[in-house]
Design a protein around this motif. Structure first.
Motif, mmCIF file in Angstrom:
data_model
loop_
_atom_site.group_PDB
_atom_site.id
_atom_site.type_symbol
_atom_site.label_atom_id
_atom_site.label_comp_id
_atom_site.label_asym_id
_atom_site.label_seq_id
_atom_site.Cartn_x
_atom_site.Cartn_y
_atom_site.Cartn_z
ATOM 1 N N ASP A 1 -12.907 -31.333 -14.970
ATOM 2 C CA ASP A 1 -13.476 -31.267 -16.334
ATOM 3 C C ASP A 1 -12.378 -31.039 -17.371
ATOM 4 O O ASP A 1 -12.318 -31.723 -18.397
ATOM 5 N N THR B 1 -13.653 -24.159 -9.923
ATOM 6 C CA THR B 1 -13.867 -23.739 -11.315
ATOM 7 C C THR B 1 -12.561 -23.240 -11.926
ATOM 8 O O THR B 1 -11.972 -22.281 -11.423
ATOM 9 N N ALA C 1 -18.948 -29.019 -28.512
ATOM 10 C CA ALA C 1 -19.097 -30.224 -27.694
ATOM 11 C C ALA C 1 -18.496 -31.428 -28.412
ATOM 12 O O ALA C 1 -17.937 -32.318 -27.783
ATOM 13 N N HIS D 1 -21.556 -18.967 -20.753
ATOM 14 C CA HIS D 1 -22.408 -19.602 -19.729
ATOM 15 C C HIS D 1 -21.857 -20.942 -19.267
ATOM 16 O O HIS D 1 -22.474 -21.643 -18.486
ATOM 17 N N ARG D 2 -20.680 -21.327 -19.774
ATOM 18 C CA ARG D 2 -20.156 -22.662 -19.438
ATOM 19 C C ARG D 2 -19.112 -22.597 -18.322
ATOM 20 O O ARG D 2 -18.210 -21.762 -18.367
ATOM 21 N N TYR D 3 -19.231 -23.495 -17.348
ATOM 22 C CA TYR D 3 -18.286 -23.569 -16.233
ATOM 23 C C TYR D 3 -17.534 -24.896 -16.322
ATOM 24 O O TYR D 3 -18.154 -25.935 -16.495
ATOM 25 N N PHE D 4 -16.233 -24.843 -16.178
ATOM 26 C CA PHE D 4 -15.418 -26.067 -16.233
ATOM 27 C C PHE D 4 -14.583 -26.171 -14.954
ATOM 28 O O PHE D 4 -13.848 -25.236 -14.624
ATOM 29 N N CYS E 1 -16.495 -19.704 -19.412
ATOM 30 C CA CYS E 1 -16.498 -19.283 -20.823
ATOM 31 C C CYS E 1 -17.956 -19.049 -21.188
ATOM 32 O O CYS E 1 -18.715 -20.010 -21.353
ATOM 33 N N GLU F 1 -12.040 -24.101 -25.102
ATOM 34 C CA GLU F 1 -11.390 -25.121 -25.928
ATOM 35 C C GLU F 1 -9.950 -24.762 -26.251
ATOM 36 O O GLU F 1 -9.128 -25.640 -26.517
#
Ligand code: J2J
Length: 541
Positions: free
Chosen positions: A55, A42, A163, A48-51, A46, A87
């Motif tokens: 990614d 990971t 998105a 609840h978002r995991y990148f 950010c 972003e």
């Protein structure tokens, strides 16, 4: 076509390459190496978002391709204003990868600041957020496009449409165009100067110099795949981006967790939820964290390193960090122009609590000089001037200002007053530049004075620092006005309407008959500051 900047003299550039400081790799190398070594780790959390690293790489490639398809080309410039969200990094890498040179405005910046940057850069692209009032209401974007004809493309992301940015309507299964950053010896992006002049200056940073700064910082701070870094100060600030900041974390396969700001309760929750072990803060945030920790210290169990920098940090507060927050303290004294000093992780307590560290590179040339440019003896106060492998040689398109800001040997005059001990450790004891450091947020006095002077009833204005318990300094405007009824409330609204960032609004206004002058006829700010200091002392008794 290139982006103008003042290069290092050839013999020095050669030396920096020979010594391995300059690797001739693009800044996006920090992402590349972790994509190879830890593709599924990971990179960013950010909300609840995991990148994962893959990614971030794929999303930034996607955006890069999409921007090329829209006509962006190498050496175009971009004005970016995004909050602390994933972003921010995706856009940063996308632009770097295609040689589009961005400047990251602070999220607190308003119309005046963004316009000033756009006027200097003539960007082709603007990337901003619809959640910012500038882009959610009014006609700023249209006005800016009208004023800056080069500005062709705008990517404005609404909170629920981020998105769209990532996929951007075009999903590129394979790379269709070769992605080509600018050459490593050239400008990768612009940093912002805290400034002391009427117009905010842009700082051209090359891939080579910035990558060195990131990699050396990360090494010195012991970063690794285990690092879980909380980015709570503005993501684009030099501190959180490069000292070693998010870029240092990416380079080592660690994880960056974003927070909108350093507000302690949210940050404490993030720390316990994500086992965060490292954070970078400015001194006023540390004070708030100390207060909040009285009841919630259990949430900080995983935190092992707190870096503090950006403004004066009182020794008495510094000593409380390990005791009350249960983590190690590292003081960081840096500047977006280059030079960064750190206390080392294995330094003794007196160095960690009482100094702001020493330069990170053996080839940082640091001089502490008097008015005649002569070095002062160890322990005595002098002006800090510096040059080295990651300190700029000139601001962007600022010929005249550069004459004053750099000496004939290319040393940058930092405007900081420091004392250096026999081992090269620095203590920041004051400032010579006409700037107010409001808890790490820098205000160029001249910029605000010029705005005040645009008011029809104001004939003289001087902005000076006044002591403040939490922020260290706040700003006070001394004004000579022809209107006895002029009120602070009205003046604040006047300034806000001009479009200046909120943190630059004077905290206090003082109306005077005349401003004191020095023997050569300049406003005597020393005297004004003294008035305010004495006031602060008497009002406390
Ligand atoms: C006192 N003053 C300090 C400190 C900066 C790391 C950390 C900070 C910055 C930064 C940075 C200070 N004690 N510890 O870029 O990479 C004041 C000095 C300095 C100015 C630079 C980094 N640390 N300062 O703060 O470009 O006056 O960078 O010249 O915003 O902040 O401000 P800035």
């Amino acid at each position: 076509m290139t982006i103008e900047f003042t290069p290092w003299p050839e013999p020095m550039a050669r030396r920096y390459r020979d010594l391995g400081y300059w690797e001739d790799k693009p800044l996006s190398d920090v992402l590349r190496v972790s994509c190879v070594k830890r593709p599924s780790a990971t990179a960013i959390i950010c909300a609840h978002r995991y990148f994962s690293y893959t990614d971030i790489d794929r999303l930034s490639n996607n955006l890069a391709q999409s921007l090329l398809a829209r006509g962006l080309k190498p050496y175009d410039t971009a004005l970016v204003q995004l909050p602390n969200i994933a972003e921010f990094y995706i856009v940063f890498f996308a632009l770097i990868k295609i040689g589009v040179v961005p400047v990251n405005a602070l999220y607190s910046h308003q119309r005046l600041e963004l316009t000033a940057y756009a006027q200097q850069l003539h960007p082709t692209l603007i990337v901003a957020s619809a959640s910012h009032p500038l882009f959610s209401e009014g006609s700023f974007l249209e006005d800016l496009k009208r004023e800056i004809p080069s500005l062709q493309q705008a990517l404005i992301y609404g909170e629920n449409h981020y998105a769209d940015l990532l996929e951007d309507g075009l999903n590129f299964p394979e790379q269709i165009a070769q992605l080509e950053p600018t050459p490593a010896g050239e400008v990768a992006f612009f940093q912002l100067s805290g400034g002391s002049t009427g117009t905010p200056k842009l700082i051209p940073r090359t891939h080579n110099d910035y990558l060195y700064s990131v990699r050396r910082s990360a090494e010195l701070c012991g970063l690794g795949p285990q690092t879980r870094f909380l980015c709570a100060l503005p993501a684009g600030h030099n501190f959180t981006l490069s000292s070693p900041g998010a870029l240092g974390v990416f380079d080592n396969g660690g994880t960056v967790i974003t927070a909108p700001d350093p507000e302690p309760f949210n940050c404490f929750s993030l720390i316990s939820q994500h086992q965060i072990n490292m954070v970078a803060l400015v001194p006023p945030a540390v004070a708030l964290w100390l207060k909040a920790a009285e009841a919630h210290r259990d949430k900080l169990a995983t935190l092992s390193l707190m870096q503090v920098g950006g403004a004066n940090f009182a020794e008495s507060i510094a000593r409380r960090v390990p005791e009350e927050l249960g983590c190690q303290l590292q003081q960081v004294f840096g500047m977006a122009e280059g030079l960064v000093n750190y206390t080392r992780l294995d330094d003794d307590d007196p160095l960690i609590f009482c100094t702001q560290g020493c330069p990170m590179c053996p080839d940082d040339e640091v001089l502490v000089v008097d008015e005649n440019c002569q070095p002062v003896p160890p322990g005595e106060t002098g002006m800090l001037i510096t040059r080295g492998p990651y300190t700029i040689r000139g601001y962007y398109k600022s010929g005249e200002h550069n004459q004053a800001a750099f000496d004939a040997g290319g040393f940058y005059r930092t405007g900081d007053l420091v004392q250096r001990d026999g081992n090269g450790y620095l203590r920041v004891v004051g400032r010579q530049k006409d700037q107010i450091n409001r808890g790490g947020e820098k205000i160029a006095a001249e910029e605000v004075e010029n705005l005040l002077l645009r008011h029809k009833s104001i004939s003289q204005a001087a902005l000076v620092a006044m002591p403040d318990d939490l922020l260290g300094e706040k700003s006070c405007a001394f004004l000579v006005s022809s209107d006895p009824d002029l009120r602070p409330l009205v003046l604040r609204k006047y300034l806000r309407d001009l479009g200046v960032a909120q943190f630059k609004l004077p905290d206090k206004f003082k109306f005077v008959r005349s401003l004191p002058l020095t023997p050569i006829g300049k406003t005597d700010k020393k005297k004004l500051r003294k008035v305010l200091r004495e006031k602060a002392v008497t009002s406390k008794v």
